[in-house]
Design an enzyme around this catalytic site. Structure first.
Site, PDB file in Angstrom:
ATOM      1  N   SER A 176      -5.128  -6.486   3.680  1.00 34.77           N
ATOM      2  CA  SER A 176      -4.059  -7.486   3.551  1.00 34.77           C
ATOM      3  C   SER A 176      -4.406  -8.779   4.282  1.00 34.77           C
ATOM      4  O   SER A 176      -5.161  -8.787   5.252  1.00 34.77           O
ATOM      5  CB  SER A 176      -2.745  -6.939   4.116  1.00 34.77           C
ATOM      6  N   GLN A 177      -3.788  -9.860   3.794  1.00 31.45           N
ATOM      7  CA  GLN A 177      -3.875 -11.175   4.434  1.00 31.45           C
ATOM      8  C   GLN A 177      -3.397 -11.055   5.897  1.00 31.45           C
ATOM      9  O   GLN A 177      -2.432 -10.342   6.170  1.00 31.45           O
ATOM     10  CB  GLN A 177      -2.937 -12.072   3.625  1.00 31.45           C
TER      11      GLN A 177
END
Ligand code: SAH
Length: 218
Positions: free
Chosen positions: A66-67
């Protein structure tokens, strides 16, 4: 080598300043963890230079890390102080696991794809995260033997909140989970307090699919 490590340190500081503090990540324990865990180690070597960018990256098997902002937002939503036991569904690269393990007492994490879990477990050992226990399984069933959990974090998105996870959440307890269709979801904070369940959406997100008994079929 030394120079390279310095570069990653700088990249990490910049990530915290530019992507997190500007977007309302304020919890000191979360900012400290994001400034400590070596994110570049959780992506393949060819992607290391981009590891601290403001985007998700592929980790193999069709999955993504994930970011940074989403990792920080989900961690902040759990309101960890340090004494908690947390269940994570979707180990993936192990980056989110390491962030949580930096803050709380113990993390149980479940991943359905074996090669990803093997790689993550190797990293946990190498980086000396001694408070992480992991297994390959369908995480939509939770991990009942070790519950209830003060916090539950689900890093893949399903059509609903899996009932076994609600049951395994402590009271009081907080779960953070993306729920929606295959393409876009709402990040929900589900809290249990004196038997009452509350759901609050905090962000629009796009996660890979939660596949399993109480998730999507393959
Ligand atoms: N937190 C991870 C995100 C990985 S992507 C990271 O930062 O790297 C989400 C992960 O959830 C994928 O690895 C996927 O295989 C896993 N997953 C999907 N459905 C699952 C399920 N039912 N049980 C356990 N893991 C699941």
């Amino acid at each position: 080598m030394r120079l390279e490590l310095n570069n990653f340190e700088k990249a990490r500081e910049r990530m915290v300043q530019e992507q997190l503090i500007t977007r309302n990540i304020v919890e000191p324990l979360v900012l400290k963890a994001m400034n400590t865990v070596p994110r570049q180690m959780f992506v393949e070597e060819a992607l290391r230079a981009q590891a601290h960018g403001d985007f998700p990256l592929p980790i193999g098997e069709g999955q993504t890390i994930s970011q940074p902002y989403i990792v920080a937002l989900m961690t902040q939503a759990l309101q960890l102080k340090g004494h908690e036991t947390v269940l994570e569904i979707g180990t993936g690269s192990g980056y989110q696991t390491a962030i949580i393990a930096t803050i709380c007492e113990k993390v149980y994490t479940v991943e359905r794809i074996k090669p990803l879990l093997i790689r993550a477990r190797r990293l946990f050992d190498q980086l000396h995260y001694l408070n992480i226990v992991c297994k390959v399984d369908d995480g939509t069933l939770g991990w009942p033997e070790n519950g209830p959990y003060d916090g539950i974090i689900v890093t893949a998105a399903g059509p609903q909140v899996p009932e076994p996870l609600v049951a395994q959440l402590a009271d009081p307890g907080i779960m953070v989970i993306p729920v929606g269709d295959r393409f876009s979801q709402e990040l929900l904070v589900v809290s249990k307090n004196q038997g009452a369940i509350k759901r609050e959406p905090i962000e629009n997100v796009r996660f890979v699919s939660l596949i399993g008994n109480h998730g999507w079929r393959l």
